[in-house]
Design a protein around this motif. Structure first.
Motif, short mmCIF file in Angstrom:
data_model
loop_
_atom_site.label_atom_id
_atom_site.label_comp_id
_atom_site.label_asym_id
_atom_site.label_seq_id
_atom_site.Cartn_x
_atom_site.Cartn_y
_atom_site.Cartn_z
N GLU A 79 0.90 -1.07 0.07
CA GLU A 79 0.11 0.04 -0.35
C GLU A 79 0.90 1.25 -0.07
O GLU A 79 0.42 1.99 -0.86
CB GLU A 79 -1.13 0.51 0.99
N ARG A 80 1.72 0.84 0.89
CA ARG A 80 2.87 2.09 0.49
C ARG A 80 3.28 2.72 -0.80
O ARG A 80 3.84 3.56 -1.17
CB ARG A 80 3.62 2.19 2.47
N ILE A 81 4.19 1.32 -1.02
CA ILE A 81 4.89 1.48 -2.56
C ILE A 81 3.98 1.87 -3.45
O ILE A 81 4.28 3.27 -3.67
CB ILE A 81 5.71 0.19 -2.53
N LEU A 82 2.81 1.84 -3.44
CA LEU A 82 1.01 2.21 -4.54
C LEU A 82 0.81 3.66 -4.23
O LEU A 82 1.65 4.32 -5.32
CB LEU A 82 0.34 1.60 -5.01
N GLU A 83 0.98 4.19 -2.83
CA GLU A 83 0.95 5.17 -2.66
C GLU A 83 1.96 6.58 -2.45
O GLU A 83 1.29 7.45 -3.79
CB GLU A 83 0.70 5.93 -0.99
N SER A 84 2.88 6.02 -2.79
CA SER A 84 4.63 6.43 -2.88
C SER A 84 4.81 6.76 -4.81
O SER A 84 4.82 8.10 -5.47
CB SER A 84 5.57 6.50 -2.61
N ILE A 85 3.66 5.78 -5.57
CA ILE A 85 4.11 5.84 -7.15
C ILE A 85 3.31 6.30 -7.39
O ILE A 85 3.31 7.65 -8.32
CB ILE A 85 3.88 4.58 -7.70
N LEU A 86 1.13 6.44 -7.02
CA LEU A 86 0.33 7.35 -7.49
C LEU A 86 1.32 9.09 -7.09
O LEU A 86 0.22 9.68 -8.07
CB LEU A 86 -0.69 6.70 -7.23
N GLN A 87 1.15 9.58 -5.73
CA GLN A 87 1.76 10.63 -6.26
C GLN A 87 2.47 11.31 -7.22
O GLN A 87 2.67 12.23 -6.90
CB GLN A 87 2.24 10.46 -4.43
N SER A 88 3.69 9.82 -7.22
CA SER A 88 4.32 10.63 -8.10
C SER A 88 4.44 11.01 -9.08
O SER A 88 5.08 11.29 -10.89
CB SER A 88 5.93 9.58 -7.81
N ILE A 89 3.09 10.43 -9.73
CA ILE A 89 2.07 10.93 -11.00
C ILE A 89 1.66 11.95 -10.78
O ILE A 89 0.68 11.88 -10.61
CB ILE A 89 1.75 8.83 -11.52
N PRO A 90 2.23 12.92 -12.25
CA PRO A 90 0.33 13.85 -12.46
C PRO A 90 -0.96 13.50 -13.18
O PRO A 90 -0.39 12.44 -13.50
CB PRO A 90 2.08 15.20 -13.66
N ILE A 91 -1.29 13.95 -12.69
CA ILE A 91 -2.46 12.93 -13.17
C ILE A 91 -3.38 14.28 -14.32
O ILE A 91 -3.53 15.68 -14.05
CB ILE A 91 -4.23 13.47 -12.24
N PRO A 92 -3.37 14.35 -15.74
CA PRO A 92 -3.87 14.84 -16.31
C PRO A 92 -5.02 15.29 -16.17
O PRO A 92 -6.12 14.58 -15.60
CB PRO A 92 -4.32 14.30 -18.10
N ARG A 93 -5.19 16.49 -16.32
CA ARG A 93 -7.08 17.19 -15.98
C ARG A 93 -7.17 18.03 -17.85
O ARG A 93 -6.16 18.31 -18.08
CB ARG A 93 -6.95 18.39 -14.77
#
Length: 93
Positions: A79-93
Motif C-alpha cells: 500500500e505504501r509503495i503504491l501510494e508513493s508511486i501514485l503521488q509521483s505521477i501527475p494526473i492529467p486534467r
C-alpha cells in the motif's frame, strides 16, 4: 549522484520500486484498465477517468506486488509503495 548506493554493504535506494522483488505484470495493467472501465460504467459514464484508475489501483495491484524480504523491516508495504508511486505521477486534467 546516483539513485543507488551502498552503506556498509547494504544497498540503499530512495525510490519505492527498490523495495519490490517483482512488480505488477502486463496482465495487471490490463486488469486495472478493465476494472476502471467497469467502475465508470457503474457510475453511468462511458469512459474511465484518472480518478477511476486511482480509486481501483490498490484493490487491483496490491496483491500483485512481491516485496523484497527487507522491505517490511524498513516500514514498507504494498500500500505504501503504491501510494508513493501514485503521488509521483501527475494526473492529467
Amino acid at each position: 549522484h546516483t539513485r543507488y548506493g551502498t552503506v556498509t554493504g547494504v544497498q540503499t535506494c530512495a525510490l519505492p520500486i527498490c523495495f519490490l522483488a517483482m512488480g505488477a505484470s502486463p496482465r495487471a495493467t490490463i486488469a486495472l484498465l478493465l476494472t476502471s472501465k467497469a467502475y465508470a460504467a457503474m457510475q453511468g459514464r462511458a469512459f474511465a477517468t484518472p480518478d477511476d484508475v486511482q480509486a481501483l489501483t490498490y484493490s487491483v495491484l496490491r496483491h500483485r506486488l512481491i516485496l523484497r524480504p527487507d522491505a517490511e523491516h524498513q516500514g514498507q508495504s504494498s500500500e505504501r509503495i503504491l501510494e508513493s508511486i501514485l503521488q509521483s505521477i501527475p494526473i492529467p486534467r
